[in-house]
Design an enzyme around this catalytic site. Structure first.
Site, mmCIF file in Angstrom:
data_model
loop_
_atom_site.group_PDB
_atom_site.id
_atom_site.type_symbol
_atom_site.label_atom_id
_atom_site.label_comp_id
_atom_site.label_asym_id
_atom_site.label_seq_id
_atom_site.Cartn_x
_atom_site.Cartn_y
_atom_site.Cartn_z
ATOM 1 N N SER A 67 35.207 43.189 39.940
ATOM 2 C CA SER A 67 34.414 42.925 38.924
ATOM 3 C C SER A 67 34.208 43.930 38.012
ATOM 4 O O SER A 67 34.376 43.631 36.862
ATOM 5 C CB SER A 67 33.114 42.259 39.438
ATOM 6 O OG SER A 67 33.306 41.135 40.287
ATOM 7 N N GLY A 295 37.254 34.971 41.449
ATOM 8 C CA GLY A 295 35.671 34.733 41.361
ATOM 9 C C GLY A 295 35.074 36.041 40.876
ATOM 10 O O GLY A 295 34.254 36.403 40.295
ATOM 11 N N ASP A 296 35.664 37.359 41.252
ATOM 12 C CA ASP A 296 35.375 38.774 41.072
ATOM 13 C C ASP A 296 35.687 38.813 39.503
ATOM 14 O O ASP A 296 34.942 39.431 38.720
ATOM 15 C CB ASP A 296 36.337 39.690 41.749
ATOM 16 C CG ASP A 296 36.155 39.438 43.135
ATOM 17 O OD1 ASP A 296 35.106 39.125 43.670
ATOM 18 O OD2 ASP A 296 37.265 40.321 43.984
ATOM 19 N N ALA A 297 36.756 38.207 38.878
ATOM 20 C CA ALA A 297 36.948 38.100 37.439
ATOM 21 C C ALA A 297 36.059 37.717 36.780
ATOM 22 O O ALA A 297 35.596 37.730 35.719
ATOM 23 C CB ALA A 297 38.545 37.620 37.287
#
Length: 341
Positions: A67, A295-297
């Site tokens: 992230s 999801g991290d992105a």
């Protein structure tokens, strides 16, 4: 430099060992697709097997680090982000350091001799992924490292913090220290539910820090697991997001926002008793390479606008843009420059 060291992430740095596998491989190691788990004894031979595959790739990962790297990429301001976590003094650790520094992130790793750098097996089948984390050195993080003057200076400098829920398995006291600092200094503190097992087996640690969260991220599976653990008796993601947003807060500086992604379905944002939904960019199946890091992105894209004090709508759009870029590539990687408008 208005953005220098504005965003600090803390988490479990893991070197992703990513390869395309088949259903038989998943069966043999008792792995479910789209899951994120911690490695058990039965999984350990798998890392070697993945490393020997002709299509294997090594990418500096770990949820928070992903992230932070995406936020750094979206911001395009050198040194806007910092990251803290624990690695081993070995070739994987060196690889990780090189990879993160070249992404423009100011990394302050706690380095240990005794334990190898953590790895994450990324098993990709038909673009979908399963993650099995062997934390190793990442598990050795101690809050003493955080309290060292050169590292605490990063905490003092940052105005925004992000920590994935996974870090609650390693150093809940470090999480609490940063959460309390953020509340006392009216800074933004955000976390992620990260995985169903965090909601189930680290319930107490999660509930202890939840009052400090200004923004909480998660996906629909994690949200439903959280609801079940709390005995809320609802599977409705919008209802769950509202309930999480309304959880009591330690600081009245701002109301909590709950942001729940749902794969190809709209992103749900609950704030101040209201829910908004944002459609994602739909991708034809043939363009989907790998959902690892999606999801991290999303979080990284979101945070890149938040630190610029953009409206939540812009933060969500940037998150959707970033995750759309990442799923068209292998691992959590990105082109040289974003073209987000």
């Amino acid at each position: 430099m208005a953005y220098e060291r504005i965003l600090l992430g803390m988490g479990n740095p893991l070197l992703d060992i990513s390869a395309v596998v088949d259903d038989e491989f998943l069966r043999r190691y008792d792995i479910k697709l789209n899951d994120a788990i911690l490695a058990e004894e039965k999984h350990l031979p798998m890392y070697e097997e993945l490393a020997n595959k002709p299509n294997v790739e090594y990418i500096a990962g770990g949820a928070t680090q992903n992230s932070i790297k995406v936020a750094q990429w979206m911001l395009q301001h050198p040194g806007a982000t910092s990251y803290i976590g624990c690695i081993g003094k070995d070739k994987y650790g060196e690889e990780m350091k090189k990879n993160s520094i070249s992404a423009g992130v100011n990394v302050q790793y706690y380095e240990v001799d005794s334990t190898p750098t953590g790895t994450c097996a990324v098993c990709v089948v038909g673009g979908e992924r399963s993650l099995i984390a062997n934390l190793s050195a990442a598990n050795c993080y101690k809050s003493d490292h955080l309290k060292k003057p050169e590292n605490w200076a990063l905490v003092e400098k940052a105005k925004y913090f992000y920590i994935a829920g996974f870090f609650l398995t390693v150093s809940p006291d470090s999480v609490q220290i940063v959460a309390e600092h953020a509340a006392a200094n009216k800074k933004y503190f955000s976390m992620n539910l990260s995985a169903p097992f965090i909601c189930e087996f680290f319930k107490d640690a999660l509930e202890k820090v939840l009052p400090y969260m200004d923004i909480i991220f998660g996906n629909e599976t994690e949200a439903r697991t959280f609801s079940k653990v709390q005995g809320w008796e609802t599977e409705n993601v919008e209802e769950i997001a509202l309930k999480i947003a309304q959880w009591p807060k330690a600081s009245e500086t701002r109301k909590r926002i709950a942001v729940i992604t749902q794969g190809p379905d709209p992103v749900v944002v609950a704030e101040d008793g209201k829910v908004k939904k944002f459609p994602v960019i739909l991708l034809p199946k043939e363009k989907l390479v790998d959902t690892n890091g999606a999801g991290d992105a999303f979080v990284g894209g979101f945070l890149s606008q938040l630190v610029q004090e953009k409206p939540i709508e812009d933060c969500v759009k940037a998150g959707i843009y970033a995750s759309n870029v990442i799923i068209q590539r292998s691992g959590c990687t990105f082109p040289e420059k974003p073209d987000f408008k």
